[in-house]
Scaffold this motif. Structure first.
Motif, short mmCIF file in Angstrom:
data_model
loop_
_atom_site.label_atom_id
_atom_site.label_comp_id
_atom_site.label_asym_id
_atom_site.label_seq_id
_atom_site.Cartn_x
_atom_site.Cartn_y
_atom_site.Cartn_z
N GLU A 193 0.83 -1.21 0.00
CA GLU A 193 0.00 0.00 0.00
C GLU A 193 0.86 1.26 0.00
OE1 GLU A 193 -2.46 -0.86 3.40
OE2 GLU A 193 -3.96 -1.90 2.18
N VAL A 194 1.93 1.26 0.78
CA VAL A 194 2.84 2.41 0.84
C VAL A 194 3.55 2.62 -0.49
CG1 VAL A 194 4.98 3.28 1.90
CG2 VAL A 194 3.15 2.36 3.35
N VAL A 195 4.08 1.54 -1.07
CA VAL A 195 4.81 1.64 -2.34
C VAL A 195 3.89 2.17 -3.44
CG1 VAL A 195 5.93 0.30 -4.18
CG2 VAL A 195 6.60 -0.04 -1.79
N VAL A 196 2.69 1.63 -3.54
CA VAL A 196 1.75 2.07 -4.56
C VAL A 196 1.44 3.56 -4.37
CG1 VAL A 196 -0.63 1.85 -5.39
CG2 VAL A 196 0.79 -0.19 -5.06
N LYS A 197 1.21 3.96 -3.15
CA LYS A 197 0.90 5.37 -2.86
C LYS A 197 2.09 6.27 -3.22
CE LYS A 197 -0.79 8.40 0.78
NZ LYS A 197 -1.21 8.51 2.18
N GLU A 198 3.29 5.85 -2.85
CA GLU A 198 4.49 6.65 -3.13
C GLU A 198 4.78 6.77 -4.62
OE1 GLU A 198 7.61 4.86 -0.81
OE2 GLU A 198 6.99 5.90 1.03
N LEU A 199 4.49 5.73 -5.39
CA LEU A 199 4.77 5.76 -6.83
C LEU A 199 3.68 6.46 -7.65
CD1 LEU A 199 6.31 2.22 -7.41
CD2 LEU A 199 7.50 4.41 -7.31
N ALA A 200 2.52 6.69 -7.06
CA ALA A 200 1.38 7.24 -7.79
C ALA A 200 1.73 8.55 -8.50
CB ALA A 200 0.19 7.44 -6.85
N SER A 201 2.52 9.39 -7.89
CA SER A 201 2.82 10.70 -8.48
C SER A 201 3.71 10.60 -9.72
CB SER A 201 3.48 11.62 -7.44
OG SER A 201 4.73 11.09 -7.07
N TYR A 202 4.32 9.46 -9.96
CA TYR A 202 5.19 9.27 -11.12
C TYR A 202 4.40 8.92 -12.39
CZ TYR A 202 9.13 9.40 -7.93
OH TYR A 202 10.06 9.80 -7.00
N TYR A 203 3.12 8.65 -12.23
CA TYR A 203 2.29 8.25 -13.36
C TYR A 203 1.25 9.32 -13.67
CZ TYR A 203 4.40 3.67 -12.72
OH TYR A 203 5.30 2.63 -12.61
N GLU A 204 0.93 9.48 -14.94
CA GLU A 204 -0.08 10.46 -15.35
C GLU A 204 -1.49 9.98 -15.02
OE1 GLU A 204 0.40 11.65 -19.43
OE2 GLU A 204 2.53 12.07 -19.15
N ARG A 205 -1.71 8.68 -15.03
CA ARG A 205 -3.03 8.11 -14.74
C ARG A 205 -2.97 7.39 -13.39
NH1 ARG A 205 -1.92 6.26 -20.00
NH2 ARG A 205 -1.81 4.14 -19.22
N PRO A 206 -4.12 7.17 -12.77
CA PRO A 206 -4.15 6.47 -11.48
C PRO A 206 -3.65 5.03 -11.59
CG PRO A 206 -6.28 7.49 -11.94
CD PRO A 206 -5.45 7.61 -13.19
N ILE A 207 -2.97 4.57 -10.57
CA ILE A 207 -2.53 3.17 -10.49
C ILE A 207 -3.76 2.32 -10.18
CG2 ILE A 207 -1.19 1.53 -9.12
CD1 ILE A 207 0.98 3.68 -8.87
N VAL A 208 -3.92 1.23 -10.93
CA VAL A 208 -5.07 0.33 -10.74
C VAL A 208 -4.64 -1.04 -10.20
CG1 VAL A 208 -6.47 1.49 -12.49
CG2 VAL A 208 -5.00 -0.43 -13.16
N THR A 209 -3.41 -1.14 -9.74
CA THR A 209 -2.90 -2.41 -9.23
C THR A 209 -3.73 -2.90 -8.05
OG1 THR A 209 -0.67 -1.79 -9.92
CG2 THR A 209 -0.85 -3.57 -8.30
N GLU A 210 -4.21 -4.11 -8.17
CA GLU A 210 -4.99 -4.75 -7.11
C GLU A 210 -4.03 -5.22 -6.03
OE1 GLU A 210 -7.04 -9.15 -6.84
OE2 GLU A 210 -7.24 -8.07 -8.72
N ILE A 211 -4.41 -5.07 -4.77
CA ILE A 211 -3.65 -5.59 -3.64
C ILE A 211 -4.60 -6.50 -2.88
CG2 ILE A 211 -2.39 -5.05 -1.52
CD1 ILE A 211 -1.76 -2.27 -2.75
N SER A 212 -4.32 -7.80 -2.91
CA SER A 212 -5.22 -8.80 -2.32
C SER A 212 -4.41 -9.88 -1.61
CB SER A 212 -6.06 -9.47 -3.41
OG SER A 212 -6.90 -8.55 -4.05
N PRO A 213 -5.04 -10.57 -0.66
CA PRO A 213 -4.34 -11.68 0.01
C PRO A 213 -4.15 -12.85 -0.95
CG PRO A 213 -6.62 -11.60 0.73
CD PRO A 213 -6.40 -10.39 -0.14
N LEU A 214 -3.02 -13.52 -0.85
CA LEU A 214 -2.80 -14.72 -1.65
C LEU A 214 -3.63 -15.84 -1.04
CD1 LEU A 214 -1.19 -16.19 -3.93
CD2 LEU A 214 0.32 -16.97 -2.11
N GLU A 215 -4.49 -16.42 -1.84
CA GLU A 215 -5.28 -17.55 -1.35
C GLU A 215 -4.71 -18.86 -1.85
OE1 GLU A 215 -9.45 -16.87 -1.95
OE2 GLU A 215 -9.31 -14.88 -1.04
#
Length: 180
Positions: free
Chosen positions: A115-137
């Motif tokens: 969650e932190v990495v995705v939030k920190e990298l968001a400003s480097y992209y012109e569009r919103p990050i859509v990467t799903e973060i889910s538990p491995l089942e």
């Protein structure tokens, strides 16, 4: 002598051949296995079933790494910068939910870091990050012919046109994290 405790990371960012080739080059990565995760179809999925888009599974890789050499956070930065995390269910010409950008966390700590990495990298992209973060089942290893695909097929058209350029970008962006 201290025993090394290895850790696992499971991510998907388009075709697993591409993602596997990227992580094979990273220092501290011991093993990369292509497979499938995130679906809801019963039983062990096949490549053909996953490609249909009907299983709900994503093409993923499971990375075994030495956290004393490379951190989960650094691996995520490599992952997030080696594919386009802003395109929903697509990477280049590969389209469908099986090609979604996803981080399957193994622990709550991995979830927090993701969650932190995705939030920190968001400003480097012109569009919103859509990467799903889910538990491995569940992780299902892909068929044998998918393993080490790039290493075994570097001259194949897909490898030359799609994977090799990704590796060139990786080597420029993350030269300090590459195996010798």
């Amino acid at each position: 002598m201290n025993k090394v405790i290895l850790e696992l990371m499971t991510v998907g960012g388009g075709c697993f051949w591409c993602v596997e080739a990227v992580f094979d080059e990273i220092k501290g990565v011991v093993k990369v296995v292509s497979g499938y995760s995130g679906g809801n179809a019963p039983g062990r999925p096949t490549y053909r079933e996953v490609c249909s888009g009907l299983t709900g599974h994503a093409e993923v890789v499971q990375v075994t790494y030495d956290p004393n050499v490379v951190s989960f956070e650094d691996l995520l930065v490599v992952f997030m910068t080696s594919h386009d995390p802003t395109t929903l269910n697509r990477q280049g010409a590969d389209t469908g939910t099986q090609y979604r950008s996803v981080i399957y966390y193994h622990t709550d700590v991995q979830k927090e870091i993701a969650e932190v990495v995705v939030k920190e990298l968001a400003s480097y992209y012109e569009r919103p990050i859509v990467t799903e973060i889910s538990p491995l089942e569940q992780f299902y290893e892909a068929e044998a012919y998918h393993q080490n695909y790039y290493a075994n097929n570097q001259n194949a058209g897909y490898c030359s046109a799609v994977i090799t350029p990704k590796l060139v970008k990786l080597r420029k962006l993350h030269a300090d994290k590459l195996k010798n």
